[in-house]
Design an enzyme around this catalytic site. Structure first.
Site, short mmCIF file in Angstrom:
data_model
loop_
_atom_site.label_atom_id
_atom_site.label_comp_id
_atom_site.label_asym_id
_atom_site.label_seq_id
_atom_site.Cartn_x
_atom_site.Cartn_y
_atom_site.Cartn_z
N ASN A 208 5.23 1.08 -8.30
CA ASN A 208 6.44 0.85 -7.51
C ASN A 208 7.36 -0.09 -8.28
OD1 ASN A 208 5.87 -2.00 -6.67
ND2 ASN A 208 4.08 -0.99 -5.78
N PRO A 304 -7.57 -0.65 0.39
CA PRO A 304 -7.86 -1.74 1.32
C PRO A 304 -6.61 -2.58 1.53
CG PRO A 304 -8.78 -2.17 -0.87
CD PRO A 304 -8.25 -0.77 -0.89
N LYS A 338 4.03 -6.35 12.37
CA LYS A 338 3.13 -6.41 11.20
C LYS A 338 2.32 -7.70 11.22
CE LYS A 338 4.50 -4.28 7.63
NZ LYS A 338 5.35 -3.89 6.52
#
Ligand code: C5P
Length: 398
Positions: A208, A304, A338
């Site tokens: 990214n 994970p 979040k």
């Protein structure tokens, strides 16, 4: 600042020794008192006269300089310092330090000191990558020796790779960090930073656009307050700051393992842009076109969630766990959700819509979300965001 700090600067014999002169100048500009020690080999690259002129101090060159009654012995010379700095640290000096040899003034001082030792290695990339040097590096880290650099770049011999000595400003920053006695002294903070690379095959990967700028700035700010920082970084564009323990990883799985190995910590800040997915059917050999015209199908499995795992630890959870949230819509709503979902204490949320220019830029506009609600900060430099956050972390841990 290094006001009145006494730095014993050991200059090893390598082409990077010329940078030691600039280093002396910069250390003195910050207020340090520099006592230079040149190895015999260093004298082939810089003259004692120039080192002594820049340091405005006597230069020590030989073990037997110190036998004169009027001179300090090697024990006093090494103990009178606040920090022993080795720049450049050659493969030879590192080998001597790692194996406990003391056959000249530099190696004897290094063995006689009870102060922190910071080394700035510099050598040809093949030497740096040699298993013996890497073994010595691991031994020295285990002995608590601090390491600044080396950087990757063009070498004096024309090759390109790791082994270039860290630049003098980076070494000065590492010296300041090593001597810092800020409010976070004795506190261990883990910072993750940069992107992760998830392999498709041995040569291709999914990545990214994270530059690692915000994570590096944060690690620098925390170090500036005296924290002992473990910096777990993916392959980032921005180099790690000086004075931190750097652990380089590529994948999310490796990042998780590195973070777990670095625990316990007082605080953990997860600034890395971790890939949510990895390629489940990554190939062991380079994929080739098979002539059928059909492209390969990649299958993904979930990585994970490091932030969630650490936030939800039953035992050994850091007192303060901070996540970042890069959002393009409904910033506060999404980031608040979040925070609850992952179980972290704070979320630093930012709008990464392309129009903001934040991703890859020097500035950031963040909203800090805590149990008390959302606080919007004005747009400011990533360094300023880092300093403000580091101050808040220091207050929260006080
Ligand atoms: O879920 P999202 O990727 O938006 O969450 C962002 C936060 O979670 C960041 O702090 C990031 O470092 C962390 N994270 C993580 N491990 C993952 C995914 C995200 O630590 N696999």
């Amino acid at each position: 600042m290094l006001d009145g700090k006494r730095i014993l600067l050991i200059v090893g014999g390598g082409i990077a020794a010329f940078k030691a002169l600039d280093l002396i100048r910069r250390l003195r500009e910050r207020g340090a008192v520099v006592t230079p020690v040149l190895t015999r080999a260093a004298e082939e690259f810089v003259t004692p006269l120039s080192a002594s002129a820049l340091a405005a101090h006597k230069v020590y060159r030989d073990l037997f300089d110190l036998t004169d009654e009027a001179e300090m012995g090697h024990i006093e010379l090494s103990r009178a310092a606040d920090l022993v700095l080795v720049a450049p640290a050659t493969a030879d000096l590192m080998g001597k330090m790692a194996s406990g040899l003391a056959d000249d003034l530099a190696s004897t001082l290094l063995m006689a000191t009870d102060k922190r030792v910071l080394i700035a290695p510099a050598m040809n990339l093949r030497m740096w990558l040699h298993p013996a040097v890497q073994r010595n590096l691991a031994l020295l880290k285990g002995d608590g020796v601090l390491i600044a650099g080396p950087n990757e770049g063009e070498m004096a011999c024309g090759e390109y790779g790791p082994g270039r000595m860290a630049e003098p400003p980076e070494i000065v920053a590492a010296v300041e960090a090593a001597l810092a006695e800020g409010p976070l002294k004795g506190r261990h903070v883990i910072v993750t930073s940069g992107p992760t690379h998830e392999p498709i095959d041995p040569v291709r990967y999914i990545a990214n656009r994270s530059s690692g700028a915000q994570g590096a700035a944060l690690a620098r700010a925390l170090t500036g307050l005296g924290a002992d920082v473990t910096f777990v970084t993916g392959p980032a564009e921005v180099p790690p700051p000086g004075g931190v323990r750097v652990i380089r990883v590529e994948t999310a799985q490796q990042m998780l393992e590195a973070v777990e190995a670095a625990l316990p910590a007082d605080a953990a800040v997860f600034a890395a842009a971790v890939a949510d997915w990895r390629v489940a059917n990554a190939a062991e050999r380079k994929m080739k076109k098979d002539g059928s015209g059909r492209p390969p199908t990649l299958e993904f499995s979930e990585n994970p969630d490091i932030l969630a795992r650490v936030s939800q630890l039953d035992e050994g959870r850091p007192c303060l766990v901070i996540g970042f949230a890069a959002e393009t819509d409904d910033l506060v709503v999404n980031a608040t959700a979040k925070r609850a979902r992952k179980g972290c204490d704070w979320i630093v949320a930012n709008d990464v819509s392309p129009a903001t220019g934040i991703m890859g830029g020097d500035e950031n506009a963040v909203t800090l979300i805590t149990a008390a609600g959302a606080e919007q900060w004005p747009r400011m430099g990533k360094d300023q965001v880092a300093n403000r956050l580091a101050q808040l972390i220091s207050k929260a841990l006080a």
